[in-house]
Design an enzyme around this catalytic site. Structure first.
Site, short mmCIF file in Angstrom:
data_model
loop_
_atom_site.label_atom_id
_atom_site.label_comp_id
_atom_site.label_asym_id
_atom_site.label_seq_id
_atom_site.Cartn_x
_atom_site.Cartn_y
_atom_site.Cartn_z
CG HIS A 125 43.70 46.37 38.92
ND1 HIS A 125 43.81 45.39 38.23
CD2 HIS A 125 43.42 47.46 37.98
CE1 HIS A 125 43.70 45.60 36.76
NE2 HIS A 125 43.34 47.10 36.44
CD GLU A 126 43.56 51.22 38.45
OE1 GLU A 126 44.32 51.75 37.82
OE2 GLU A 126 42.45 50.80 38.09
CG HIS A 129 47.32 49.56 35.65
ND1 HIS A 129 47.57 48.66 34.85
CD2 HIS A 129 46.08 49.44 35.91
CE1 HIS A 129 46.51 48.30 34.32
NE2 HIS A 129 45.67 48.74 35.19
CB CYS A 136 47.15 39.57 34.07
SG CYS A 136 47.56 38.02 34.26
#
Length: 175
Positions: A125-126, A129, A136
């Protein structure tokens, strides 16, 4: 792609397994990925005595100085993190940018497989980014925002079709 995973306090349970699993997982999206492990001390100025937590943004600043030969630098800590206005964060990244940090403090579980899955999801996830992906609306996408363990456990470790396309587009632009 070269990634550096910085263990901030040297007390990350199953660190080698995390690196292996994360490297294999993100290679599906980024092509060949090599993850190098490093260790670093937590910056003392990042600690809030009032909160008993570390300011995530301050760890990102520390990681910025470690970029070197790496395309991305991701920090991992067993200490709890916060961001202004939030009680805690699982992680934070520069979006877009080259640095991200994840805390395993709230991801721990007696089931080692569940713990590994959670950490890989939050690292992915990070990392997303750092490639310019925002949160999302697809609750199954790894890029969906998680404010609880229930939400981390519910989402997939994978990018949805839309986020995969955005990621590939951003990679072609030089990521």
């Amino acid at each position: 792609m070269k990634l550096c995973l910085v263990a901030f306090d040297g007390r990350i349970p199953m660190l080698s397994s995390i690196v292996d699993r994360f490297e294999e997982h993100v290679s599906e999206y980024l092509g060949e990925v090599k993850v190098k492990k490093k260790r670093a001390k937590l910056p003392e100025h990042a600690y809030s005595k009032v909160r008993g937590q570390y300011l995530a943004r301050a760890l990102l600043d520390t990681l910025r100085g470690m970029k070197g030969e790496y395309d991305r630098v991701l920090g991992l800590t067993s200490e709890d993190l916060y961001a202004p206005g939030l009680n805690f964060v699982f992680g934070q990244a520069r979006c877009p940018g080259r640095e991200a940090v994840v805390s395993v403090a709230r991801l721990l579980d007696p089931d080692p497989e569940l713990y590994l899955e959670r950490v890989v999801k939050e690292l992915t996830h990070e990392l997303g980014h750092t490639f310019g992906l925002g949160h999302c609306p697809d609750r199954n996408c790894v890029m969906s925002f998680s404010s609880s363990l229930l939400e981390v456990d519910r989402k997939s470790p994978n990018f949805c079709r839309r986020c995969t396309e955005l990621l590939q587009r951003n990679l072609k632009r030089g990521g």
